[in-house]
Design an enzyme around this catalytic site. Structure first.
Site, short mmCIF file in Angstrom:
data_model
loop_
_atom_site.label_atom_id
_atom_site.label_comp_id
_atom_site.label_asym_id
_atom_site.label_seq_id
_atom_site.Cartn_x
_atom_site.Cartn_y
_atom_site.Cartn_z
N LYS A 1 -1.33 8.42 -0.22
CA LYS A 1 -1.92 7.14 0.27
C LYS A 1 -3.25 7.26 0.79
CE LYS A 1 2.87 6.17 1.50
NZ LYS A 1 3.98 6.18 2.56
N PRO B 1 0.83 -1.09 -0.04
CA PRO B 1 0.08 0.05 0.05
C PRO B 1 0.78 1.23 -0.19
CG PRO B 1 -0.32 -1.34 2.00
CD PRO B 1 0.65 -2.08 1.26
N GLU B 2 1.41 1.68 -1.12
CA GLU B 2 2.14 2.99 -1.12
C GLU B 2 1.03 3.38 -2.21
OE1 GLU B 2 6.34 3.00 -1.64
OE2 GLU B 2 6.56 1.21 -0.43
N ARG C 1 11.87 2.88 10.85
CA ARG C 1 11.79 2.41 9.39
C ARG C 1 13.15 1.77 8.81
NH1 ARG C 1 6.84 3.65 7.36
NH2 ARG C 1 7.18 1.38 6.44
N ARG D 1 -2.75 18.96 3.73
CA ARG D 1 -1.47 18.63 4.52
C ARG D 1 -0.46 17.73 3.71
NH1 ARG D 1 -5.25 17.22 8.69
NH2 ARG D 1 -4.99 14.72 8.26
N ASN E 1 8.21 3.08 1.95
CA ASN E 1 9.69 2.44 1.99
C ASN E 1 10.10 1.77 0.87
OD1 ASN E 1 11.72 2.21 3.65
ND2 ASN E 1 11.12 0.60 4.93
#
Length: 301
Positions: free
Chosen positions: A62, A12-13, A282, A145, A186
């Site tokens: 996302k 899920p990117e 991460r 944002r 990531n």
DNA sequence: CCTCTATGGCGAA
DNA sequence: TCGCCCTAGAGGC
């Protein structure tokens, strides 16, 4: 599992969410949709839009926004391991923690009368970190944002350059900051830095404008490919398993990559062992030879 | 069985 | 920087 989102687990990117928005639009846009919460936790929200028209689904980074009539939106964020699977055919019994289910066309019309339909689709949302009913202004606040999204045509890469060029934070951290740039996770972070030969800890302010511009353009192309294939593939033609005569990557991540989750394995380009380090909780992955440590002019003297 | 881990993000110290 | 939330598969005993 069936439908366009079947196959290996998607990461899920941003590309996952844009692909999902497309799929939801193909199956549900312009139709009266049944919305339910079999798990029970979102029954009240689901009831608000149940039996109303689904206008369209949109992705920003996302985040996924599913728009219904009367300016109501369902805001979804999949988090680390959420899934939203779209199926064709009559709905199967819900198993596990189905948080939200869309069924289309509705079996009942706006006046409560039954509709005769020849085919149905349904979508099950599971494991998402966010599933909220929101208003137009709340949606606008979420979008405000977020930094520019490489998958949106109206995005302005100059805003990304402005943020990176005046920050001493590591480029590896800036790429994951959704207020700098929306949609990179990531995997794309690790792979983009490799493709541009940048050490993850190099300060953003030491990058040249042309480098940031090239990274943006590369992201646009890589992530567009990810939307169409549903997987993250980042190796150039000359480094594919076929070109190099190596075994294809065989795990649940689907795509061919240079460094992501390849700790200790040889770099496809130079053979050095891929390294890892934790940054802000991460995992970073990089090749120490292809992505040499940045030495500022002052430090080099 | 159990524990560990992951692609994300938030809020508390 | 840490802990926490959400799920599912892998591996250990």
């Amino acid at each position: 599992m069936s439908g366009p989102l079947s196959g290996p687990a998607e990461m899920p990117e941003g590309h996952t969410l844009h692909r999902l928005a497309q799929s939801i639009n193909e199956h549900f846009a312009g139709q009266v949709v049944e919305v339910s919460s079999p798990q029970g936790r979102f029954v009240e929200s689901a009831n608000l839009v149940d039996g109303t028209g689904l206008v369209d689904a949109q992705a920003w980074g996302k985040h996924l926004f599913i728009g219904f009539e009367a300016h109501r939106w369902i805001h979804v964020h999949l988090g680390l391991y959420g899934t939203f699977d779209v199926h064709t055919g009559p709905p199967a019994p819900s198993v596990g923690q189905v948080r939200l289910r869309l069924v289309s066309p509705s079996r009942k019309g706006p006046d409560g009368a039954a509709l005769t339909v020849s085919s149905t689709s349904y979508a099950d949302l599971r494991g998402a970190t966010t599933c909220d009913m929101i208003t137009d202004s709340q949606r606008a606040a979420v979008i405000a944002r977020l930094g520019p999204d490489p998958l949106r045509a109206d995005s302005d890469p100059d805003r990304v350059w402005a943020r990176i060029s005046r920050s001493r934070a590591p480029i590896g951290a800036l790429l994951m900051d959704q207020t700098v740039l929306a949609g990179v996770g990531n995997v794309y972070r690790a792979e983009l830095l490799f493709r541009h030969r940048l050490h993850p800890l190099r300060p953003g302010s030491t990058l040249r404008r042309g480098q940031v511009g090239a990274m943006w353009q590369d992201l646009v192309e890589l992530m567009r490919a990810g939307v169409s294939t549903g997987r993250v593939d980042t190796v150039r033609e000359e480094h594919t398993p076929e070109a190099m005569g190596r075994e294809p990557r065989r795990d649940d991540h689907g795509g061919e990559v240079y460094v992501y989750r390849r700790l200790g394995q040889p770099c496809h380009v130079c053979g050095s062992k891929v390294r890892t380090e934790v940054l802000a909780g991460r995992n970073l992955f990089w090749c120490p030879k292809c992505q040499p440590k940045f030495r500022s002019r002052a430090a080099a003297q």
